[in-house]
Scaffold this motif. Structure first.
Motif, mmCIF file in Angstrom:
data_model
loop_
_atom_site.group_PDB
_atom_site.id
_atom_site.type_symbol
_atom_site.label_atom_id
_atom_site.label_comp_id
_atom_site.label_asym_id
_atom_site.label_seq_id
_atom_site.Cartn_x
_atom_site.Cartn_y
_atom_site.Cartn_z
ATOM 1 N N GLU A 1 54.347 22.664 46.077
ATOM 2 C CA GLU A 1 54.362 21.167 46.735
ATOM 3 C C GLU A 1 52.898 21.006 46.970
ATOM 4 O O GLU A 1 52.414 21.513 47.957
ATOM 5 N N ARG B 1 53.685 7.962 44.663
ATOM 6 C CA ARG B 1 54.589 8.578 44.092
ATOM 7 C C ARG B 1 54.851 8.552 42.515
ATOM 8 O O ARG B 1 54.579 9.512 41.619
ATOM 9 N N LEU C 1 50.711 16.639 50.093
ATOM 10 C CA LEU C 1 51.431 16.044 51.322
ATOM 11 C C LEU C 1 50.702 14.464 51.364
ATOM 12 O O LEU C 1 49.577 14.312 51.681
ATOM 13 N N ARG D 1 59.908 25.899 55.804
ATOM 14 C CA ARG D 1 59.578 25.196 54.677
ATOM 15 C C ARG D 1 58.733 26.449 53.833
ATOM 16 O O ARG D 1 57.973 27.501 54.507
ATOM 17 N N TYR E 1 60.394 21.334 59.305
ATOM 18 C CA TYR E 1 59.746 22.023 58.563
ATOM 19 C C TYR E 1 59.626 23.445 58.805
ATOM 20 O O TYR E 1 58.601 24.190 58.220
ATOM 21 N N TYR F 1 55.233 19.181 59.414
ATOM 22 C CA TYR F 1 54.972 19.884 58.201
ATOM 23 C C TYR F 1 53.572 20.872 58.108
ATOM 24 O O TYR F 1 54.233 22.045 57.800
ATOM 25 N N THR G 1 55.185 15.973 48.505
ATOM 26 C CA THR G 1 55.911 15.871 49.922
ATOM 27 C C THR G 1 55.590 14.590 50.530
ATOM 28 O O THR G 1 54.198 14.387 51.134
ATOM 29 N N HIS G 2 56.526 13.629 50.935
ATOM 30 C CA HIS G 2 56.332 12.562 51.566
ATOM 31 C C HIS G 2 56.859 12.532 52.909
ATOM 32 O O HIS G 2 57.825 12.973 53.513
#
Length: 161
Positions: free
Chosen positions: A6, A22, A9, A56, A53, A46, A35-36
């Protein structure tokens, strides 16, 4: 080149702008690598691997695309947190906003942004801007090595949750 699963961000509260971004990034081969999150606190969760998260995978993103005007914690607050953190300060942050106000531009650079892009209103111009973002920040720019345990220690904003 650091190529995380990913890579980007995207911090954007407007769902239409997020989808547009996107789509533009997908046209440049980054589908599945974005990643949104929709507000500043989610962005910090995040980055610091908190709450939703906490588990993650992967390291830090190689780029944060950051809107300025968001609920809970605005883009300037997120930017100050990232640039003030020993674990996160090397992550490139590009402010991607509709604001062309000189005061917003100055505040963003004072807080440490790496670049400031006012979102073009025409889709073709927006695609062109995202092409340049991808070419430089994803394909050309070399990111700093990640610190062991990066993103694990909460900061001053970590106490807000």
């Amino acid at each position: 080149m650091n190529k995380n699963a990913e890579a980007i961000l995207l911090v954007e509260d407007n769902p239409d702008d997020a989808e547009l971004t996107r789509l533009a990034l997908a046209r440049h081969g980054l589908d599945g690598r974005v990643t949104h999150v929709s507000d500043g606190m989610q962005a910090l969760d995040y980055l610091y691997r908190r709450d939703a998260y906490a588990h993650r995978s992967g390291g830090n993103p190689i780029l944060v695309l950051l809107d300025l005007k968001m609920p809970l914690l605005d883009g300037i607050g997120v930017l100050k947190e990232i640039k003030g953190s020993s674990q996160l300060h090397n992550i490139p942050v590009v402010v991607l906003t509709s604001s062309t106000e000189p005061s917003d531009l100055q505040r963003a650079y004072d807080a440490g942004t790496n670049a400031y892009i006012a979102k073009p209103t025409e889709f073709s111009q927006f695609l062109g801007a995202m092409k340049h973002v991808c070419e430089f920040w994803v394909n050309i720019n070399q990111t700093a090595p990640q610190v062991a345990g990066a993103g694990m220690r909460p900061s001053s904003f970590g106490e807000l949750n």
